[in-house]
Design a protein around this motif. Structure first.
Motif, PDB file in Angstrom:
ATOM      1  N   ILE A 134       5.897  -5.368  -5.023  1.00 24.08           N
ATOM      2  CA  ILE A 134       5.973  -5.132  -3.380  1.00 24.08           C
ATOM      3  C   ILE A 134       7.025  -6.021  -3.083  1.00 24.08           C
ATOM      4  O   ILE A 134       6.675  -7.240  -3.054  1.00 24.08           O
ATOM      5  N   GLY A 135       8.123  -5.450  -2.833  1.00 19.94           N
ATOM      6  CA  GLY A 135       9.379  -6.443  -2.755  1.00 19.94           C
ATOM      7  C   GLY A 135       9.896  -7.076  -4.143  1.00 19.94           C
ATOM      8  O   GLY A 135       9.648  -6.257  -4.958  1.00 19.94           O
ATOM      9  N   LEU A 136       9.774  -8.306  -3.972  1.00 19.87           N
ATOM     10  CA  LEU A 136       9.856  -9.147  -5.353  1.00 19.87           C
ATOM     11  C   LEU A 136       8.419  -9.621  -5.688  1.00 19.87           C
ATOM     12  O   LEU A 136       8.559 -10.521  -6.862  1.00 19.87           O
ATOM     13  N   THR A 137       7.282  -9.382  -5.163  1.00 24.08           N
ATOM     14  CA  THR A 137       5.996  -9.757  -5.366  1.00 24.08           C
ATOM     15  C   THR A 137       5.276  -8.924  -6.379  1.00 24.08           C
ATOM     16  O   THR A 137       5.320  -7.783  -6.250  1.00 24.08           O
ATOM     17  N   PRO A 138       5.087  -9.465  -7.629  1.00 25.33           N
ATOM     18  CA  PRO A 138       4.320  -8.744  -8.798  1.00 25.33           C
ATOM     19  C   PRO A 138       3.003  -8.135  -8.027  1.00 25.33           C
ATOM     20  O   PRO A 138       2.347  -8.893  -7.295  1.00 25.33           O
ATOM     21  N   GLN A 139       2.790  -6.867  -8.302  1.00 25.91           N
ATOM     22  CA  GLN A 139       1.557  -6.066  -7.763  1.00 25.91           C
ATOM     23  C   GLN A 139       0.889  -5.768  -8.900  1.00 25.91           C
ATOM     24  O   GLN A 139       1.224  -4.949  -9.784  1.00 25.91           O
ATOM     25  N   GLN A 140      -0.436  -6.298  -8.987  1.00 23.14           N
ATOM     26  CA  GLN A 140      -1.395  -5.876 -10.085  1.00 23.14           C
ATOM     27  C   GLN A 140      -1.974  -4.464 -10.081  1.00 23.14           C
ATOM     28  O   GLN A 140      -2.366  -4.128  -8.888  1.00 23.14           O
ATOM     29  N   ASN A 141      -1.792  -3.771 -11.316  1.00 22.55           N
ATOM     30  CA  ASN A 141      -2.299  -2.332 -11.127  1.00 22.55           C
ATOM     31  C   ASN A 141      -3.381  -1.801 -12.057  1.00 22.55           C
ATOM     32  O   ASN A 141      -3.598  -0.678 -12.377  1.00 22.55           O
ATOM     33  N   SER A 142      -4.003  -2.901 -12.705  1.00 22.71           N
ATOM     34  CA  SER A 142      -5.200  -2.369 -13.531  1.00 22.71           C
ATOM     35  C   SER A 142      -6.111  -1.298 -12.895  1.00 22.71           C
ATOM     36  O   SER A 142      -6.756  -1.929 -11.969  1.00 22.71           O
ATOM     37  N   PRO A 143      -6.078  -0.090 -13.900  1.00 20.69           N
ATOM     38  CA  PRO A 143      -6.855   0.851 -13.324  1.00 20.69           C
ATOM     39  C   PRO A 143      -8.414   0.366 -13.229  1.00 20.69           C
ATOM     40  O   PRO A 143      -8.889  -0.255 -14.037  1.00 20.69           O
ATOM     41  N   LYS A 144      -8.993   0.707 -12.012  1.00 23.63           N
ATOM     42  CA  LYS A 144     -10.592   0.178 -11.660  1.00 23.63           C
ATOM     43  C   LYS A 144     -11.061   1.546 -11.052  1.00 23.63           C
ATOM     44  O   LYS A 144     -10.497   2.352 -10.543  1.00 23.63           O
ATOM     45  N   PRO A 145     -12.362   1.739 -11.229  1.00 25.75           N
ATOM     46  CA  PRO A 145     -13.125   2.987 -10.596  1.00 25.75           C
ATOM     47  C   PRO A 145     -13.613   2.625  -9.206  1.00 25.75           C
ATOM     48  O   PRO A 145     -14.224   3.515  -8.628  1.00 25.75           O
ATOM     49  N   ASP A 146     -13.459   1.353  -8.753  1.00 24.77           N
ATOM     50  CA  ASP A 146     -14.182   1.031  -7.385  1.00 24.77           C
ATOM     51  C   ASP A 146     -12.910   0.399  -6.492  1.00 24.77           C
ATOM     52  O   ASP A 146     -12.312  -0.532  -6.828  1.00 24.77           O
ATOM     53  N   TRP A 147     -12.764   1.146  -5.477  1.00 21.91           N
ATOM     54  CA  TRP A 147     -11.631   1.041  -4.585  1.00 21.91           C
ATOM     55  C   TRP A 147     -11.842  -0.398  -3.884  1.00 21.91           C
ATOM     56  O   TRP A 147     -10.615  -1.173  -3.872  1.00 21.91           O
ATOM     57  N   PRO A 148     -12.904  -0.434  -3.191  1.00 21.44           N
ATOM     58  CA  PRO A 148     -13.092  -2.069  -2.403  1.00 21.44           C
ATOM     59  C   PRO A 148     -12.595  -3.155  -3.428  1.00 21.44           C
ATOM     60  O   PRO A 148     -11.855  -4.015  -2.946  1.00 21.44           O
ATOM     61  N   ALA A 149     -13.163  -2.959  -4.533  1.00 21.75           N
ATOM     62  CA  ALA A 149     -12.962  -4.251  -5.528  1.00 21.75           C
ATOM     63  C   ALA A 149     -11.419  -4.182  -5.851  1.00 21.75           C
ATOM     64  O   ALA A 149     -11.217  -5.302  -5.871  1.00 21.75           O
ATOM     65  N   PHE A 150     -11.048  -2.999  -5.853  1.00 23.94           N
ATOM     66  CA  PHE A 150      -9.561  -3.266  -6.582  1.00 23.94           C
ATOM     67  C   PHE A 150      -8.740  -3.588  -5.451  1.00 23.94           C
ATOM     68  O   PHE A 150      -7.915  -4.530  -5.621  1.00 23.94           O
ATOM     69  N   PHE A 151      -8.909  -3.325  -4.353  1.00 20.50           N
ATOM     70  CA  PHE A 151      -8.229  -3.771  -2.994  1.00 20.50           C
ATOM     71  C   PHE A 151      -8.462  -5.269  -2.836  1.00 20.50           C
ATOM     72  O   PHE A 151      -7.238  -6.141  -2.738  1.00 20.50           O
ATOM     73  N   ALA A 152      -9.555  -5.764  -2.938  1.00 22.14           N
ATOM     74  CA  ALA A 152      -9.703  -7.199  -2.867  1.00 22.14           C
ATOM     75  C   ALA A 152      -9.133  -7.962  -3.947  1.00 22.14           C
ATOM     76  O   ALA A 152      -8.625  -9.007  -3.626  1.00 22.14           O
ATOM     77  N   ARG A 153      -9.357  -7.559  -5.051  1.00 25.77           N
ATOM     78  CA  ARG A 153      -8.818  -8.515  -6.352  1.00 25.77           C
ATOM     79  C   ARG A 153      -7.764  -8.380  -6.760  1.00 25.77           C
ATOM     80  O   ARG A 153      -6.837  -9.303  -7.139  1.00 25.77           O
ATOM     81  N   GLN A 154      -7.051  -7.047  -6.620  1.00 19.34           N
ATOM     82  CA  GLN A 154      -5.599  -6.930  -7.028  1.00 19.34           C
ATOM     83  C   GLN A 154      -4.643  -6.797  -5.848  1.00 19.34           C
ATOM     84  O   GLN A 154      -3.301  -6.715  -6.294  1.00 19.34           O
ATOM     85  N   ARG A 155      -5.333  -6.748  -4.302  1.00 20.13           N
ATOM     86  CA  ARG A 155      -4.210  -6.818  -3.635  1.00 20.13           C
ATOM     87  C   ARG A 155      -4.499  -8.278  -2.822  1.00 20.13           C
ATOM     88  O   ARG A 155      -3.352  -8.817  -2.668  1.00 20.13           O
ATOM     89  N   LEU A 156      -5.448  -8.311  -2.114  1.00 22.41           N
ATOM     90  CA  LEU A 156      -5.587  -9.464  -1.086  1.00 22.41           C
ATOM     91  C   LEU A 156      -5.685 -10.787  -2.156  1.00 22.41           C
ATOM     92  O   LEU A 156      -4.995 -11.789  -1.405  1.00 22.41           O
ATOM     93  N   ALA A 157      -6.587 -10.708  -2.823  1.00 26.07           N
ATOM     94  CA  ALA A 157      -6.885 -12.092  -3.469  1.00 26.07           C
ATOM     95  C   ALA A 157      -5.536 -12.622  -3.969  1.00 26.07           C
ATOM     96  O   ALA A 157      -5.158 -13.867  -3.883  1.00 26.07           O
ATOM     97  N   PRO A 158      -4.604 -12.005  -4.656  1.00 26.30           N
ATOM     98  CA  PRO A 158      -3.422 -12.706  -5.436  1.00 26.30           C
ATOM     99  C   PRO A 158      -2.424 -13.020  -3.987  1.00 26.30           C
ATOM    100  O   PRO A 158      -1.965 -14.169  -3.899  1.00 26.30           O
ATOM    101  N   GLN A 159      -2.628 -12.515  -2.944  1.00 25.72           N
ATOM    102  CA  GLN A 159      -1.628 -12.744  -1.761  1.00 25.72           C
ATOM    103  C   GLN A 159      -2.397 -14.070  -1.018  1.00 25.72           C
ATOM    104  O   GLN A 159      -1.420 -15.082  -0.609  1.00 25.72           O
ATOM    105  N   PHE A 160      -3.514 -14.154  -1.088  1.00 27.95           N
ATOM    106  CA  PHE A 160      -4.208 -15.388  -0.473  1.00 27.95           C
ATOM    107  C   PHE A 160      -3.879 -16.507  -1.220  1.00 27.95           C
ATOM    108  O   PHE A 160      -3.713 -17.563  -0.685  1.00 27.95           O
ATOM    109  N   ALA A 161      -4.079 -16.409  -2.472  1.00 30.32           N
ATOM    110  CA  ALA A 161      -3.708 -17.438  -3.482  1.00 30.32           C
ATOM    111  C   ALA A 161      -2.192 -18.048  -3.301  1.00 30.32           C
ATOM    112  O   ALA A 161      -2.278 -19.273  -3.396  1.00 30.32           O
ATOM    113  N   GLU A 162      -1.413 -17.134  -3.128  1.00 28.47           N
ATOM    114  CA  GLU A 162      -0.085 -17.236  -3.166  1.00 28.47           C
ATOM    115  C   GLU A 162       0.228 -18.212  -1.838  1.00 28.47           C
ATOM    116  O   GLU A 162       0.928 -19.173  -1.838  1.00 28.47           O
TER     117      GLU A 162
END
Length: 297
Positions: A134-162
């Motif tokens: 997303i831009g130059l930021t790596p975006q994690q996309n490991s397939p998951k069956p649970d949408w809220p968990a996917f968005f929390a762990r693979q979208r928000l968490a890396p951004q907050f950590a950065e």
């Protein structure tokens, strides 16, 4: 564009356009704040070229992959990808040149219906077959069956950590922990289908051809909640009101969308904070606080 890079681009483009294609001139094109854009070619035969540092070749390869997937949906047009590669210190992506113009109110309904058709392309899981950017930021996309968990762990968490790594700590991180831990509260009665998303759908990444045919470009695609695309289209404005009315007629939004809009756009604003600096901090803090307070109710 320097001569040796133009020669490399010309040679790469000939694989798709034929041995007679040549670059007689290359002019800078408007748009893009991360890469350089060019319109190059000879006479009526022109290509659109994006160039960047050689280390960013994976960004272009991921973009080419997403453009191909969006185009294969047959829901909305994308520029054809001709080639990507690297030469010296430069990476490049060669695309079909399209004479685009901004969407006007007259085309808004057509564009909205095309986006709704795109979102009707549904996958088996949330995520994508590869990580991308997303831009130059790596975006994690490991397939998951649970949408809220996917968005929390693979979208928000890396951004907050950065953001924490960059020194943005304190209340922002406390709000982030609460949002990530309790994200399910935003989805108590919503189980979105894994829709094919553009992934970076602000007004600068959708336009129209002279005949009004909608075109999208610069994607960061994956399968997710279609509301994430719709929310980002509202983030910076610029699209006609008729676009939003037409989309919600074609694909109505579920109850609770205003809170999810803030949730989805927090991801993009965190990314802007991490890419471009503290000018985005106040807005990020406001959004995170609003979501955190909603979860306290």
């Amino acid at each position: 564009m320097e001569a040796s890079l133009a020669t490399a681009v010309e040679e790469a483009a000939r694989g798709a356009l034929g041995a007679r294609f040549r670059i007689a001139q290359a002019e800078p094109a408007a748009g893009g704040c991360i890469h350089q854009n060019w319109i190059a070619g000879h006479g009526a035969q022109r290509i659109f070229v994006k160039t960047s540092a050689a280390v960013n070749l994976p960004v272009f390869e991921a973009e080419a992959d997403a453009l191909a997937a969006l185009g294969a949906s047959h829901a909305i047009r994308t520029p054809t990808v001709f080639a990507s590669g690297a030469h010296g210190n430069h990476a490049f992506l060669i695309l079909e040149y399209l004479p685009l113009r901004p969407m006007q109110a007259a085309e808004a309904e057509r564009c909205a219906e095309a986006l709704a058709r795109l979102h009707g392309t549904v996958g088996e899981h949330y995520g994508w077959h590869r990580d991308n950017f997303i831009g130059l930021t790596p975006q994690q996309n490991s397939p998951k069956p649970d949408w809220p968990a996917f968005f929390a762990r693979q979208r928000l968490a890396p951004q907050f950590a950065e953001a924490a790594r960059r020194g943005y700590r304190g209340d922002l991180q406390a709000h982030g922990e609460r949002i990530i831990d309790k994200i399910g509260a935003f989805f108590l009665e919503r189980r979105p289908e894994p829709a094919l998303l553009h992934g970076d759908l602000w007004s600068g990444n959708i336009a129209v051809m002279p005949d009004g045919d909608p075109v999208v470009f610069d994607p960061a695609s994956y399968y997710g909640d279609r509301e994430a695309d719709f929310a980002m289209s509202e983030l910076f404005g610029g699209l006609p009101d008729r676009f939003y009315l037409a989309y919600t007629r074609a694909a109505p939004l579920a109850e609770g969308y205003p809170q999810r809009r803030t949730l989805y756009n927090l991801y993009h604003m965190l990314n802007h904070l991490n890419l471009f600096g503290a000018s985005y901090l106040r807005q990020v803090e406001r959004m995170a606080r609003e979501l955190s307070e909603y979860l306290r109710r």
